[in-house]
Write an enzyme that holds these catalytic residues in place. Sequence first.
Site, mmCIF file in Angstrom:
data_model
loop_
_atom_site.group_PDB
_atom_site.id
_atom_site.type_symbol
_atom_site.label_atom_id
_atom_site.label_comp_id
_atom_site.label_asym_id
_atom_site.label_seq_id
_atom_site.Cartn_x
_atom_site.Cartn_y
_atom_site.Cartn_z
ATOM 1 N N CYS A 83 37.416 -7.208 107.437
ATOM 2 C CA CYS A 83 38.942 -6.639 107.299
ATOM 3 C C CYS A 83 39.759 -7.834 107.109
ATOM 4 O O CYS A 83 39.311 -8.906 106.227
ATOM 5 C CB CYS A 83 39.552 -6.776 108.876
ATOM 6 S SG CYS A 83 38.945 -5.024 109.633
ATOM 7 N N TRP A 112 38.313 -2.272 107.723
ATOM 8 C CA TRP A 112 36.910 -2.138 107.499
ATOM 9 C C TRP A 112 36.323 -2.246 109.039
ATOM 10 O O TRP A 112 35.722 -3.391 109.200
ATOM 11 C CB TRP A 112 35.851 -3.627 106.837
ATOM 12 C CG TRP A 112 34.381 -3.143 106.767
ATOM 13 C CD1 TRP A 112 33.711 -3.460 107.651
ATOM 14 C CD2 TRP A 112 34.087 -2.814 105.670
ATOM 15 N NE1 TRP A 112 32.617 -3.471 107.176
ATOM 16 C CE2 TRP A 112 32.384 -2.763 105.771
ATOM 17 C CE3 TRP A 112 34.713 -1.686 104.361
ATOM 18 C CZ2 TRP A 112 31.572 -2.222 105.026
ATOM 19 C CZ3 TRP A 112 32.694 -1.686 103.431
ATOM 20 C CH2 TRP A 112 32.052 -1.391 103.825
ATOM 21 N N GLU A 161 10.140 -9.510 98.983
ATOM 22 C CA GLU A 161 11.658 -9.712 98.886
ATOM 23 C C GLU A 161 12.434 -10.734 97.981
ATOM 24 O O GLU A 161 13.220 -10.275 97.042
ATOM 25 C CB GLU A 161 12.158 -9.534 100.461
ATOM 26 C CG GLU A 161 13.856 -9.688 100.456
ATOM 27 C CD GLU A 161 14.850 -8.497 99.615
ATOM 28 O OE1 GLU A 161 14.007 -7.936 99.457
ATOM 29 O OE2 GLU A 161 15.801 -8.592 99.633
ATOM 30 N N GLU A 210 15.208 -8.459 90.524
ATOM 31 C CA GLU A 210 16.884 -8.083 89.726
ATOM 32 C C GLU A 210 17.515 -8.330 88.613
ATOM 33 O O GLU A 210 18.294 -7.729 87.918
ATOM 34 C CB GLU A 210 16.815 -7.027 90.894
ATOM 35 C CG GLU A 210 17.527 -8.112 91.919
ATOM 36 C CD GLU A 210 17.793 -7.222 92.846
ATOM 37 O OE1 GLU A 210 18.144 -6.191 93.185
ATOM 38 O OE2 GLU A 210 17.676 -7.314 94.035
ATOM 39 N N ASN A 213 41.837 -9.846 113.004
ATOM 40 C CA ASN A 213 40.197 -9.519 112.716
ATOM 41 C C ASN A 213 39.445 -9.813 113.459
ATOM 42 O O ASN A 213 39.793 -11.427 113.880
ATOM 43 C CB ASN A 213 40.654 -10.242 111.431
ATOM 44 C CG ASN A 213 39.266 -9.892 110.583
ATOM 45 O OD1 ASN A 213 38.938 -10.712 109.878
ATOM 46 N ND2 ASN A 213 38.012 -9.567 110.661
ATOM 47 N N GLY A 214 38.441 -9.224 114.142
ATOM 48 C CA GLY A 214 37.612 -9.859 114.824
ATOM 49 C C GLY A 214 37.294 -9.008 115.569
ATOM 50 O O GLY A 214 37.034 -8.045 115.054
ATOM 51 N N HIS A 272 -9.115 -9.767 95.540
ATOM 52 C CA HIS A 272 -9.959 -8.506 95.427
ATOM 53 C C HIS A 272 -8.940 -8.072 93.703
ATOM 54 O O HIS A 272 -8.783 -6.623 93.935
ATOM 55 C CB HIS A 272 -9.476 -7.980 95.958
ATOM 56 C CG HIS A 272 -9.967 -8.108 98.398
ATOM 57 N ND1 HIS A 272 -11.599 -8.053 97.617
ATOM 58 C CD2 HIS A 272 -9.596 -8.690 98.472
ATOM 59 C CE1 HIS A 272 -11.557 -8.125 98.722
ATOM 60 N NE2 HIS A 272 -9.950 -8.471 99.513
ATOM 61 N N LYS A 294 24.542 -0.220 92.547
ATOM 62 C CA LYS A 294 24.779 -1.186 94.187
ATOM 63 C C LYS A 294 24.459 -0.118 94.928
ATOM 64 O O LYS A 294 23.911 0.067 95.843
ATOM 65 C CB LYS A 294 26.366 -1.591 94.557
ATOM 66 C CG LYS A 294 26.406 -1.979 96.232
ATOM 67 C CD LYS A 294 25.439 -3.391 95.927
ATOM 68 C CE LYS A 294 25.413 -3.559 96.969
ATOM 69 N NZ LYS A 294 24.479 -4.575 97.335
ATOM 70 N N LYS A 307 13.974 -9.920 94.664
ATOM 71 C CA LYS A 307 15.482 -10.819 94.189
ATOM 72 C C LYS A 307 15.122 -11.138 92.351
ATOM 73 O O LYS A 307 15.942 -11.180 92.280
ATOM 74 C CB LYS A 307 15.728 -11.699 94.867
ATOM 75 C CG LYS A 307 16.009 -10.760 96.273
ATOM 76 C CD LYS A 307 17.458 -10.464 96.680
ATOM 77 C CE LYS A 307 17.798 -9.404 96.039
ATOM 78 N NZ LYS A 307 17.043 -8.302 97.544
ATOM 79 N N ARG A 341 37.619 -7.061 100.755
ATOM 80 C CA ARG A 341 36.598 -7.186 102.764
ATOM 81 C C ARG A 341 36.949 -6.060 102.663
ATOM 82 O O ARG A 341 36.376 -5.620 104.759
ATOM 83 C CB ARG A 341 38.248 -8.568 103.322
ATOM 84 C CG ARG A 341 38.433 -9.745 102.438
ATOM 85 C CD ARG A 341 39.350 -10.454 103.380
ATOM 86 N NE ARG A 341 39.113 -10.386 104.844
ATOM 87 C CZ ARG A 341 38.309 -11.931 105.213
ATOM 88 N NH1 ARG A 341 38.053 -12.672 104.398
ATOM 89 N NH2 ARG A 341 37.793 -11.849 106.209
HETATM 90 C C1 F6R Z 1 18.333 -4.857 95.804
HETATM 91 C C2 F6R Z 1 19.007 -3.909 96.774
HETATM 92 C C3 F6R Z 1 17.972 -2.461 96.286
HETATM 93 C C4 F6R Z 1 18.887 -1.950 97.619
HETATM 94 C C5 F6R Z 1 18.634 -0.446 97.844
HETATM 95 C C6 F6R Z 1 19.128 0.353 98.930
HETATM 96 O O1 F6R Z 1 18.844 -6.030 96.009
HETATM 97 O O2 F6R Z 1 19.903 -4.084 96.999
HETATM 98 O O3 F6R Z 1 16.727 -2.490 96.519
HETATM 99 O O4 F6R Z 1 18.461 -1.970 98.610
HETATM 100 O O5 F6R Z 1 19.464 0.390 96.394
HETATM 101 O O6 F6R Z 1 20.082 0.500 98.824
HETATM 102 P P1 F6R Z 1 20.799 0.612 100.735
HETATM 103 O O7 F6R Z 1 20.464 0.012 101.528
HETATM 104 O O8 F6R Z 1 21.713 0.663 100.296
HETATM 105 O O9 F6R Z 1 20.157 2.081 100.797
#
Ligand code: F6R
Length: 625
Positions: A14, A86, A498, A505, A112-113, A521, A620, A502, A39
């Site tokens: 929020c 939010w 992971e 990407e 907010n909290g 292997h 995203k 990172k 936010r």
């Molecule tokens: C990598 C990344 C993506 C998401 C994937 C799933 O940094 O952000 O691999 O993790 O697209 O997204 P959600 O979690 O929104 O289903």
Amino acid sequence: MILLKLFVWRTNMCGIIGYVGKRIAERVLIDALKKLEYRGYDSSGISVFNDGTLSTFRKVGKLINLESDLAERALTSRIGIGHTRWATHGKPTELNAHPHSSTKNKITVVHNGIIENYLEIKQQLEKECNFQSETDTEVIAHLLEKCYAVEGDLLKAVACTVKTLKGSYALAVLCQDKSNEIVVAKNSSPLILGLGKGEMFVASDITAILSYTNKSMVLEDGDIGVITKNTVQVYDKELKKVTREIREIKWDAVLAEKDGYKHFMLKEIYEQPQVIEDTLRGRVNLEENDVAFDYVNLNEEDIKNIDRVVILACGTSYHAGLIAKFLMEDLVGIPCEVDIASEFRYRKHLNVLNAETLVIAISQSGETADTIASFEAAKKANVKNLVISNVIDSTLARKSDNVVYTRCGPEIGVASTKAFTAQLCVLYLVAIFLGKKRKSIDNDLVALVLKELLKLSQKMSQALKNTKAIMEDWAKKFHKKHSFLYLGRNINYPIALEGALKLKEISYIHAEGYPAGEMKHGPIALIDENMPVLTIATQSSVYDKIAANVEEARARGGRMLVIASEGNDKIRYQSEFVVYVPKTMEILTPMLNIIPLQFLSYYIAEIRGCDVDQPRNLAKSVTVE
Ligand code: F6R
């Protein structure tokens, strides 16, 4: 009691704003709320004086809905408070939107909290107050009115109210009898005062008010303040006057939105300690050695009957799922499979899923098409189901019988960072929740994990502090490499995956995550002096094994970069480059080990001039197949 608990919608991200001065308050509030929309934005509202009466206007959805509504009202108030919401769980409705008013409409408040003891307070006040919403915030408005009736003074009423509250809050309060002042209070949620000439502001962050003033005062936990158009006075909890430094902010509005960080990703990496605190808040009960969730309706019988857990997710969320497999098997003792949603959805699995299967879908956005489709496919087999999501009322959340929300606020950088650690945090809690109900987890172990979880936020801050500069240095040394290997074992193998994801990407460098024991292997053939081999070798039950894998790679000329636990000096003999993270329990190490890897990918991408927050070809939320 249970019903109340299920239907209370709380907020923790929020944005709040307050204005008193010479301008038309409504315009300042809307303008500031636009800057705070990042936010969160499921609903918004303002309170101002309209013909001498304290009046509140609220709308669901984006701010534009509120703005259009207000445009027709020609409000002229020079004082007001506003809020963009939010919610961490629950429906965004007009009644749940802020500001919230007391029964006689004497007081309105934005918050907010998270108020942890709202239920107790609500139960005490319910007979005498007219509750309109299902939020935790509304109890504050009613408490304020009650205290004001006794004290006859708004500042004293706020001081008296906050003594009753447990949890986090940033508050701005207006009172019908005081059309020239706003009283504010803060504990564990951000709040600043903005100082102008003949006008004053209060806001969640400087972004909101930067076009009016660059002079701000950051409030500390426990502070209570009063602003009028010409004065600012801050007090401690006992209403003793205190002095807070006035700072001049040199950022522009864009930088301010990122809190001074160059990219959202970096800001979000740094938000992790707070996110973990928020995600744990009100869910861990150390006295009862247990955890509790608001929207999980699985009863003991249901949970005892579960014979298998299937986790569905994509990308980073899938990696969180891979870690959860260890938790389900080691802590809870239930067999667990983790599936990539886009694979699962096209397999014929109806004959192997049944009412004794618990299907958990993990998704930050709750909108990932493959995760939704796989979850719907699984539900056809009448499975028990649970969703872990960051977005309130997301499509996945609505499709599930049980939901646990991470409390990250909006994650804006495309590369997921804070959502990942928050998902892990929730998964630890879910594992304990299931283990306790099944009586399959040792109580001493629960106590240990819960205590250590509560220390993690502080250890994450330590890891952020200790690893940043080293990762900047590694980035300078290795950003020209064409390929990286990330190695891990056991519960840190998914962290290798992971870390590699990172790097791929956001810096467009090829990187592969591998289980270290599998190297011999095949992939070991890749290693030569040009290959950086990043190995996660923190203290664990497989430490000797991974240390041997480091030796094997080193013997083939690989450039060894190692993440180790503080105090492990020996590892320096094996590796040219070592970064240390604080010690924690083995099962919690992924939460700390990912931090240097997030930094490394960030700084490499930065040096290579990549678009960190919006990497090429990526979105995203992947809402299409
Ligand atoms: C990598 C990344 C993506 C998401 C994937 C799933 O940094 O952000 O691999 O993790 O697209 O997204 P959600 O979690 O929104 O289903």
